[in-house]
Design an enzyme around this catalytic site. Sequence first.
Site, mmCIF file in Angstrom:
data_model
loop_
_atom_site.group_PDB
_atom_site.id
_atom_site.type_symbol
_atom_site.label_atom_id
_atom_site.label_comp_id
_atom_site.label_asym_id
_atom_site.label_seq_id
_atom_site.Cartn_x
_atom_site.Cartn_y
_atom_site.Cartn_z
ATOM 1 C CG ASN A 160 11.544 2.082 10.390
ATOM 2 O OD1 ASN A 160 11.257 3.016 11.126
ATOM 3 N ND2 ASN A 160 12.153 2.251 9.221
ATOM 4 C CG ASP B 209 4.479 4.572 -1.346
ATOM 5 O OD1 ASP B 209 4.498 3.719 -0.442
ATOM 6 O OD2 ASP B 209 5.357 4.627 -2.231
ATOM 7 C CG MET C 38 11.767 -2.788 0.384
ATOM 8 S SD MET C 38 11.114 -1.129 0.690
ATOM 9 C CE MET C 38 11.711 -0.303 -0.770
ATOM 10 C CG HIS D 178 6.915 6.417 1.397
ATOM 11 N ND1 HIS D 178 7.339 5.411 0.552
ATOM 12 C CD2 HIS D 178 7.121 7.581 0.725
ATOM 13 C CE1 HIS D 178 7.765 5.942 -0.582
ATOM 14 N NE2 HIS D 178 7.650 7.255 -0.503
ATOM 15 C CD GLU E 250 12.197 5.931 7.631
ATOM 16 O OE1 GLU E 250 11.800 4.761 7.723
ATOM 17 O OE2 GLU E 250 12.879 6.337 6.664
ATOM 18 N NE ARG F 11 2.854 -7.684 -7.879
ATOM 19 C CZ ARG F 11 3.945 -7.277 -7.230
ATOM 20 N NH1 ARG F 11 3.952 -7.192 -5.924
ATOM 21 N NH2 ARG F 11 5.024 -6.924 -7.880
ATOM 22 C CG LEU G 277 1.043 -5.752 0.584
ATOM 23 C CD1 LEU G 277 0.770 -5.058 1.912
ATOM 24 C CD2 LEU G 277 1.206 -7.255 0.786
ATOM 25 N N GLY H 262 15.833 -3.774 8.814
ATOM 26 C CA GLY H 262 14.954 -3.988 9.968
ATOM 27 C C GLY H 262 15.119 -2.988 11.096
ATOM 28 C CG ASN I 127 4.191 1.581 4.132
ATOM 29 O OD1 ASN I 127 5.100 0.787 4.386
ATOM 30 N ND2 ASN I 127 4.277 2.455 3.133
HETATM 31 C C1 GAR Z 1 13.016 2.802 5.543
HETATM 32 O O1 GAR Z 1 13.617 4.007 5.180
HETATM 33 C C2 GAR Z 1 11.563 2.792 5.113
HETATM 34 O O2 GAR Z 1 10.923 4.029 5.228
HETATM 35 C C3 GAR Z 1 11.697 2.395 3.661
HETATM 36 O O3 GAR Z 1 12.685 1.402 3.652
HETATM 37 C C4 GAR Z 1 13.598 1.645 4.730
HETATM 38 C C5 GAR Z 1 13.694 0.377 5.548
HETATM 39 O O4 GAR Z 1 14.664 0.512 6.539
HETATM 40 N N1 GAR Z 1 10.448 1.919 3.141
HETATM 41 C C6 GAR Z 1 10.065 2.108 1.893
HETATM 42 O O5 GAR Z 1 10.745 2.678 1.066
HETATM 43 C C7 GAR Z 1 8.702 1.542 1.551
HETATM 44 N N2 GAR Z 1 8.165 2.173 0.382
HETATM 45 P P1 GAR Z 1 14.707 -0.535 7.742
HETATM 46 O O6 GAR Z 1 14.700 -1.916 7.117
HETATM 47 O O7 GAR Z 1 16.005 -0.222 8.424
HETATM 48 O O8 GAR Z 1 13.512 -0.298 8.610
#
Ligand code: GAR
Length: 196
Positions: free
Chosen positions: A18, A149, A94, A113, A178, A69, A97, A16, A111
Amino acid sequence: MSGAPVNIAILFSGHGSNLQALSHHIARDDVPARLVMAISNRPAARGIDFCADANIPCEIIDHTGFESRDAFDAKLDETLRAAGIDLICCAGFMRLLTEDFVNNWRDRLINIHPSLLPKYKGLDTHTRALEAGDREHGCTVHYMRPEMDDGPIIVQKTVPVLPDDTPDTLAARVLEQEHIAYPEALDTVLIKMAGT
Ligand code: GAR
């Protein structure tokens, strides 16, 4: 969309970080948005504790409790609509959808990535960038489209790949970016929404 703050939901599955970066940004007085809720599909996600500490309403919708789903996405959709959400930010969510869900929220679903899309869609992006011998790597915030993606890019940030990088050191350098990229992308999206 004029005038009223944009109601945001953040979807996450794990640490979490981000989610935290976005929530701090949305809390600023000059950001015309409101973080209405966060949703985790994993009951053990660490971001849930952050939500509790920061008084962010957090719903846990455990995908393992749904038979398909479609059923999970229907519950997600119902929850978001009931809360009056205008914009969904996936932040380490993760879970794929369904096409219907993505199309129903077109241009209101973004999103982040951990790669310079269109390179390295999917998982293990840092390992793949290292194995390819890339000298630059990074992250992308994009509008979501049904293909994984995929979708129009809003912001990208690059980092150098260093000779002694491991997937972990590279991931940490990308993650720092990010946390800058997502707030920046959100500002861009909010400006666009205000004009529609
Ligand atoms: C981040 O690096 C994000 O870009 C990636 O998961 C991590 C989550 O970190 N997302 C993906 O790979 C989606 N395809 P966080 O929980 O610390 O934000």
